[in-house]
Write a protein that holds these residues in place. Sequence first.
Motif, PDB file in Angstrom:
ATOM      1  N   LEU A 112       0.852  -1.193   0.000  1.00 44.59           N
ATOM      2  CA  LEU A 112       0.000   0.000   0.000  1.00 44.59           C
ATOM      3  C   LEU A 112       0.884   1.239   0.000  1.00 44.59           C
ATOM      4  CD1 LEU A 112      -2.540  -1.180   2.736  1.00 44.59           C
ATOM      5  CD2 LEU A 112      -2.737  -1.413   0.248  1.00 44.59           C
ATOM      6  N   GLY A 113       0.826   1.995  -1.091  1.00 37.78           N
ATOM      7  CA  GLY A 113       1.673   3.169  -1.228  1.00 37.78           C
ATOM      8  C   GLY A 113       1.013   4.415  -0.665  1.00 37.78           C
ATOM      9  N   HIS A 114       1.705   5.097   0.236  1.00 38.47           N
ATOM     10  CA  HIS A 114       1.205   6.335   0.834  1.00 38.47           C
ATOM     11  C   HIS A 114       2.226   7.448   0.632  1.00 38.47           C
ATOM     12  CE1 HIS A 114      -2.128   4.371   2.974  1.00 38.47           C
ATOM     13  NE2 HIS A 114      -1.278   3.396   3.253  1.00 38.47           N
ATOM     14  N   LEU A 115       1.808   8.537   0.006  1.00 38.36           N
ATOM     15  CA  LEU A 115       2.655   9.716  -0.153  1.00 38.36           C
ATOM     16  C   LEU A 115       2.288  10.742   0.910  1.00 38.36           C
ATOM     17  CD1 LEU A 115       2.476  10.116  -4.042  1.00 38.36           C
ATOM     18  CD2 LEU A 115       4.299   9.051  -2.696  1.00 38.36           C
ATOM     19  N   THR A 116       3.298  11.449   1.409  1.00 32.36           N
ATOM     20  CA  THR A 116       3.028  12.458   2.432  1.00 32.36           C
ATOM     21  C   THR A 116       2.628  13.797   1.841  1.00 32.36           C
ATOM     22  OG1 THR A 116       5.297  13.324   2.516  1.00 32.36           O
ATOM     23  CG2 THR A 116       4.773  11.418   3.919  1.00 32.36           C
ATOM     24  N   GLY A 117       2.921  14.021   0.563  1.00 30.55           N
ATOM     25  CA  GLY A 117       2.795  15.366   0.034  1.00 30.55           C
ATOM     26  C   GLY A 117       4.031  16.173   0.387  1.00 30.55           C
ATOM     27  N   PRO A 118       4.214  17.338  -0.254  1.00 34.28           N
ATOM     28  CA  PRO A 118       5.372  18.178   0.051  1.00 34.28           C
ATOM     29  C   PRO A 118       5.392  18.550   1.530  1.00 34.28           C
ATOM     30  CG  PRO A 118       4.253  18.948  -1.931  1.00 34.28           C
ATOM     31  CD  PRO A 118       3.359  17.923  -1.292  1.00 34.28           C
ATOM     32  N   ARG A 119       6.517  18.311   2.170  1.00 35.84           N
ATOM     33  CA  ARG A 119       6.723  18.694   3.575  1.00 35.84           C
ATOM     34  C   ARG A 119       5.741  17.998   4.516  1.00 35.84           C
ATOM     35  NH1 ARG A 119       9.479  23.639   4.047  1.00 35.84           N
ATOM     36  NH2 ARG A 119       8.151  24.353   5.768  1.00 35.84           N
ATOM     37  N   GLY A 120       5.200  16.853   4.080  1.00 33.36           N
ATOM     38  CA  GLY A 120       4.244  16.136   4.912  1.00 33.36           C
ATOM     39  C   GLY A 120       4.875  15.223   5.948  1.00 33.36           C
TER      40      GLY A 120
END
Length: 251
Positions: A112-120
């Motif tokens: 399961l791929g999770h991105l934090t977003g910029p500066r997350g």
Amino acid sequence: MTGFLHTSSALYPVSLRDDMPREIATAYWAGPHAEVVGRHPYIREYIQRQFSTADHGYWPVTPRVGTLTAPTWRVDGFAEVRLRSLTVAALTTPMHMPGVFLDEQNVFQRVLGHLTGPRGGRWWTTGHDDAVAHRTAVLLRRRRGVSGRAFRRFIHEELGPALYTAGARDLRTYTFLPYTPLAHLTPGVSHDNPTHRRYHGALVIGASSRDHLTELLASPGVSAVIDDQARVLTAAHAYTVERSVAVIRTE
């Protein structure tokens, strides 16, 4: 290092194949699969967190927040990745990631791929330290009706500072963008992630020992935040990190 460092990161909770002995799967993850990922030139850090099968579900209990890990939704660890930037990652993935994607079927049944977003993501301490004796990973589920902004504020501005002040080592806090399987759509691997099982953030907490981790969680500042966690969370699932494999270290 004091304060924190903003990061653009990705976390990949994984379940190892259940038709393969665990020791064979973990060895492959840390060996041949790590070698494939390690050739990616645009990853600033890649660490595998392999979870204990026995020591989990010990986050402090408060009403309305689940802390026990579901046996039908096994998480065996996650890959923790720091990216140079999300834009660079998006542009270079088609060129450098096919080998990684095709190799995942050899060891995982679900990714399961999770991105934090910029500066997350926030690192409250320096990069991966081999001398840290114990690490706990905590997967966090946001309460329905709570805004993403309120969730991020709780994780980064309440829980993170409290843990850091209490003396946590190698502390990292992450909040995720809305989940989409398109973030990591690899062949031969499940990406099913039912709404009621989804996670929206994560912690990595380093301590001098397992007992020290218990002391950190019971400290006045941290326990005060945890006592109020039901305002934002419905679940906090803690796992002892049995092994950390630092494949690519931070620059």
